[in-house]
Design a protein around this motif. Structure first.
Motif, mmCIF file in Angstrom:
data_model
loop_
_atom_site.group_PDB
_atom_site.id
_atom_site.type_symbol
_atom_site.label_atom_id
_atom_site.label_comp_id
_atom_site.label_asym_id
_atom_site.label_seq_id
_atom_site.Cartn_x
_atom_site.Cartn_y
_atom_site.Cartn_z
ATOM 1 N N LEU A 47 -15.412 69.164 47.541
ATOM 2 C CA LEU A 47 -15.569 68.965 46.814
ATOM 3 C C LEU A 47 -16.865 69.840 46.402
ATOM 4 N N LEU A 48 -17.437 70.729 47.664
ATOM 5 C CA LEU A 48 -18.510 72.087 46.746
ATOM 6 C C LEU A 48 -17.924 73.479 46.706
ATOM 7 N N ASP A 49 -16.071 72.972 47.495
ATOM 8 C CA ASP A 49 -16.091 74.522 47.646
ATOM 9 C C ASP A 49 -14.643 73.885 45.767
ATOM 10 N N HIS A 50 -15.068 73.097 45.482
ATOM 11 C CA HIS A 50 -14.349 73.129 44.187
ATOM 12 C C HIS A 50 -15.384 72.332 42.966
ATOM 13 N N PRO A 51 -15.895 73.504 42.280
ATOM 14 C CA PRO A 51 -16.825 72.923 41.974
ATOM 15 C C PRO A 51 -16.868 72.336 40.568
ATOM 16 N N HIS A 52 -15.529 72.148 40.588
ATOM 17 C CA HIS A 52 -15.169 72.169 39.114
ATOM 18 C C HIS A 52 -14.263 70.276 39.229
ATOM 19 N N GLY A 53 -14.502 70.291 40.108
ATOM 20 C CA GLY A 53 -13.444 68.746 40.357
ATOM 21 C C GLY A 53 -12.018 68.862 41.056
ATOM 22 N N LEU A 54 -11.629 68.158 41.563
ATOM 23 C CA LEU A 54 -10.124 67.801 41.951
ATOM 24 C C LEU A 54 -9.029 66.554 41.580
ATOM 25 N N ASP A 55 -8.609 67.347 41.481
ATOM 26 C CA ASP A 55 -7.329 66.006 40.644
ATOM 27 C C ASP A 55 -6.720 65.636 42.239
ATOM 28 N N LEU A 56 -6.528 63.800 41.491
ATOM 29 C CA LEU A 56 -5.987 63.753 43.505
ATOM 30 C C LEU A 56 -4.494 62.604 42.446
ATOM 31 N N GLY A 57 -4.795 63.058 41.368
ATOM 32 C CA GLY A 57 -3.355 62.289 41.447
ATOM 33 C C GLY A 57 -2.715 61.657 39.876
ATOM 34 N N PRO A 58 -1.528 61.576 39.560
ATOM 35 C CA PRO A 58 -1.888 59.965 38.463
ATOM 36 C C PRO A 58 -1.698 58.242 39.218
ATOM 37 N N LEU A 59 -2.486 57.642 38.207
ATOM 38 C CA LEU A 59 -2.391 56.351 39.296
ATOM 39 C C LEU A 59 -1.169 55.794 39.375
ATOM 40 N N GLU A 60 -0.862 54.755 40.715
ATOM 41 C CA GLU A 60 0.192 54.418 41.236
ATOM 42 C C GLU A 60 -0.169 53.610 41.133
ATOM 43 N N PRO A 61 1.274 51.717 41.083
ATOM 44 C CA PRO A 61 1.283 50.707 41.990
ATOM 45 C C PRO A 61 0.510 50.296 43.008
ATOM 46 N N ARG A 62 -0.575 49.284 43.412
ATOM 47 C CA ARG A 62 -1.275 49.178 44.853
ATOM 48 C C ARG A 62 -1.626 48.048 44.909
ATOM 49 N N LEU A 63 -0.694 46.912 43.714
ATOM 50 C CA LEU A 63 -2.116 45.955 43.283
ATOM 51 C C LEU A 63 -1.580 44.907 45.387
ATOM 52 N N ASP A 64 -0.786 45.220 45.655
ATOM 53 C CA ASP A 64 -0.976 44.740 47.128
ATOM 54 C C ASP A 64 -1.753 45.146 47.869
ATOM 55 N N GLU A 65 -2.576 46.350 47.757
ATOM 56 C CA GLU A 65 -3.689 47.227 48.862
ATOM 57 C C GLU A 65 -5.290 46.498 47.675
#
Length: 729
Positions: free
Chosen positions: A549-567
């Motif tokens: 995160l320090l190497d990416h000071p603008h933030g990191l996109d971790l992707g769109p929301l995915e179905p995860r209700l079972d989790e």
């Protein structure tokens, strides 16, 4: 010589990225949106643009204050902490100790990491927060339905085709329990791709004005409307479940009692409109229902929040792209699978149930005023101003005078902290690291960003160090060798290494501890949570860490929301509990009031884009203009009541004289007053010059949403009369 730095804005739930320019003295000379932030993409609002002014507010406290009679004395930190220790010892009985956590604690690393250990160290069940003046109904509904109070579905804004929004005004609030920078742009994009936005609200807010359709509704009746829609789905065979659930038949049976024709009279929404809203929701390719503070802070707030997700489930939109989904934050831990419950203990005086480890702030004055064993005598407030934010604030203001001792962690001498014996001011915003632990759990896209301190610390402790020191004092471990962060890190690693299937199962705790990065305990704990989290390098599923995160000071996109209700599910059955018994019980209360006559006039709250509760009213660029304490009222009511200029608003709890703002954007029979004002005589000079009045001198602490204990701020019965006219109430 200037420098350019980047930071997440900590002032609301939108988590926008900022680009700041600092001069050689460390003063902010400009603030812009960070165009390279993958989540906010350069969006900025007036609050974020004023971050530099807030950071350097000359009325912020620089040193601890100790009150001696009516006078304040600046002291050193050791003396201040010694005074806290003496005050705690003076009270003795931990059953007489209470904690109040204000809204900003959700926006700081210190609040997220140290409030819990501090409460445990104090050994008290008298925990209160802004949550029961704001959002507790959503947490209770989610806990009962999904098994976890933090499992809050959010609308998948960037992919949905149809959004039904109730009691929310994100063009002013920037979103709430739905973290979405540039909410306005996302709503415009929804409409631009052919989607439909419908807003249900007693006011034609800025958000409602943007929508395809605005539906006026009487305040506090959202649960009736939602039940009427559910009734239509069942009656017209429009239910399409996407998965197995518990309680479908029970919901169908409950909905039979709320046909659109019956709820139309209560809500003010025609039956045909209710039916059409249900049909459109069911027919949309993808859809989501979203409701916020206007529906939470009402008599049936938990039922409304429950029915939001009942509708999401009945239309097959729960946990699917374009529907209502669950974020996967980078610091998420697995948690324990155990049934969620409320009411594990109750308040001493009114017997109100605990929810999420908290008691309702609506009963805080009772617990201070009422004699007997367990009466609150010692209060610690952290970043909160309940005199202006809690119901019947005038009573709470007087109750604080009866405390034996009070400590406030706060940068201001304000309407609440003026009662404290000791005030411990945290450092400036830009001297503190920032990570949004809580808010990223409600994000509409998975994302992570850490902002390290931009300015060096002076001779004061960080806010994390203040709270950690208070925890050590409370636990009796305030001395050499006491290290709260080390203890938490070792306990977390010990549990992780002993958990079957974890990415560090069987590994050496000392080796893992030595691998952690960070300049202080807070950063090391963040690094630990990132590494163990779902994208972390110790999870076996990614490479995320503090260093990345320090190497990416603008933030990191971790992707769109995915179905995860079972989790996400933590229910005993492993299924969504569509009909929790506690909520079906409250349905009977809702049903009993279906035919009740509505009061002639009711009061609701209001959000301002350039305001956030009570704590931004001392920033010059943010006050004045449209950001003013006025009573919005329909012109028809102005004429009917013979009003002009200003009026007297009376409730069962008090009265206020308020300037009028006639507007046809509010429905007849409803008036609106913003909250967080009432700064007359304040030590904050800008706020005092724009004092306004406190709406919570009118709200009723005896009125709460039964399942959650949340205060009722919307739908408060009032009378309105010209100034100088005496009326019986």
């Amino acid at each position: 010589m200037t420098s350019t730095v980047h930071r997440t804005c900590p002032l609301c739930e939108a988590v926008c990225g900022l680009t700041l320019t600092l001069d050689e003295g460390g003063h902010v000379t400009s603030v812009r949106g960070d165009k390279d932030d993958p989540f906010s993409k350069g969006f900025i609002c007036p609050k974020g643009a004023s971050l530099g002014r807030l950071d350097e507010d000359p009325d912020r406290l620089r040193k601890p204050l100790v009150r001696e009679g009516e006078l304040w004395r600046e002291v050193g930190w050791d003396e201040a902490f010694a005074a806290v220790r003496a005050g705690l010892d003076q009270v003795g009985d931990r059953g007489s100790v209470a904690v109040y956590l204000g809204n900003p604690t959700a926006h700081t690393m210190a609040g997220a990491l140290y409030a819990g250990p501090l409460i445990r160290a104090l050994g008290t069940r008298n925990v209160f927060s802004a949550s029961t003046a704001d959002q507790m109904p959503k947490h209770v509904a989610s806990g009962l339905m999904f098994g976890s109070p933090m499992a809050v579905p959010v609308p998948d804004l960037d992919r949905t085709d149809h959004l039904l929004m109730l009691g929310a005004n994100p063009l002013e609030s920037n979103g709430s329990l739905c973290t979405a920078p540039d909410f306005p742009g996302r709503l415009k994009a929804l409409r631009g791709r052919g989607g439909r936005l419908v807003v249900v609200d007693p006011r034609r807010t800025r958000t409602a004005a943007l929508a395809d359709e605005h539906v006026f509704i009487r305040p506090g009746t959202d649960a009736y409307l939602l039940f009427g829609m559910a009734h239509t789905l069942f009656a017209e065979d429009l239910v399409t479940l996407g998965r197995e659930v518990n309680g479908l038949d029970e919901v169908r049976e409950a909905a039979k009692h709320f046909p659109p024709e019956a709820v139309a009279r209560r809500t003010g929404v025609p039956a045909a409109v209710i039916q059409r809203l249900a049909r459109e929701l069911a027919a949309a390719r993808t859809a989501a229902v979203y409701a916020r503070i206007g529906t939470c802070t009402a008599e049936f707030g938990t039922l409304a929040q429950w029915l939001v997700d009942v509708l999401n489930a009945l239309t097959g939109n729960l946990d699917r792209p374009g529907g209502a989904m669950f974020a996967k934050p980078a610091t998420e831990s697995g948690g324990r699978r155990r049934p969620y419950a409320t009411g594990r203990w109750r308040s001493r005086v009114r017997g109100l149930p605990e929810a999420n480890g908290e008691l309702p702030v609506a009963t805080l004055a009772d617990e201070i005023e009422t004699p007997g064993e367990g009466r609150i005598r010692f209060l610690l407030t952290v970043a909160g101003n309940p005199v202006l934010s809690a119901p019947h604030g005038a009573r709470l203001d007087a109750a604080f005078e009866r405390l034996d001792f009070m400590v406030s962690v706060d940068p201001y001498l304000n309407e609440t902290t003026r009662h404290a014996n000791v005030i411990l001011p945290p450092p400036r915003v830009l001297q503190s690291g920032h990570y949004d632990f809580a808010l990223l759990g409600f994000a509409v896209r998975n994302y992570a960003r850490y902002s390290p301190p931009l300015l060096p610390m002076d001779d004061r402790p960080s806010e994390s160090q203040i709270l950690a020191r208070l925890a050590m004092i409370a636990s009796g471990m305030d001395g050499p060798g006491g290290d709260l962060d080390a203890f938490v890190i070792d306990e977390t690693l010990r549990k992780a290494t002993q958990t079957p299937g974890s990415g560090v199962e069987g590994r050496d705790v000392a080796e893992l501890r030595a691998a952690l990065d960070g300049r202080d305990g807070g950063e090391r704990r963040l690094d630990l949570m990132l590494r163990l989290g779902p994208y972390g390098e110790w999870s076996g599923k990614g490479d995320l860490s503090l260093r990345k995160l320090l190497d990416h000071p603008h933030g990191l996109d971790l992707g769109p929301l995915e179905p995860r209700l079972d989790e996400v599910l933590r229910t005993a059955s492993g299924l969504v509990e569509l009909a929790p018994p506690q909520l079906l019980e409250d349905v009977e209360r809702l049903r009993a009031k279906l035919e009740e006559e509505a009061p002639e006039m009711v009061l609701i709250g209001r959000r301002h884009l350039r305001s956030n509760n009570s704590w931004l009213h001392n920033v010059g660029p943010l006050v004045g203009g449209s950001n003013a304490c006025t009573l919005q009222i329909n012109p028809a009511d102005v004429a009917r009541l013979g009003l002009a200029g200003e009026a007297v608003v009376r409730s069962a709890k008090g009265q206020l004289t308020v300037p009028l703002e006639p507007t046809d954007t509010i429905m007849p029979g409803v008036v609106s007053l913003p909250h967080g004002w009432g700064h007359a005589g304040s030590a904050q000079r800008v706020a005092a010059a724009h004092a306004g009045v406190s709406v919570n001198d009118l709200t009723d602490e005896s009125a709460v949403d039964a399942p959650s204990g949340n205060a009722v701020f919307n739908g408060v019965p009032v009378t309105i009369s010209p100034t100088g006219v005496i009326t019986a109430h």
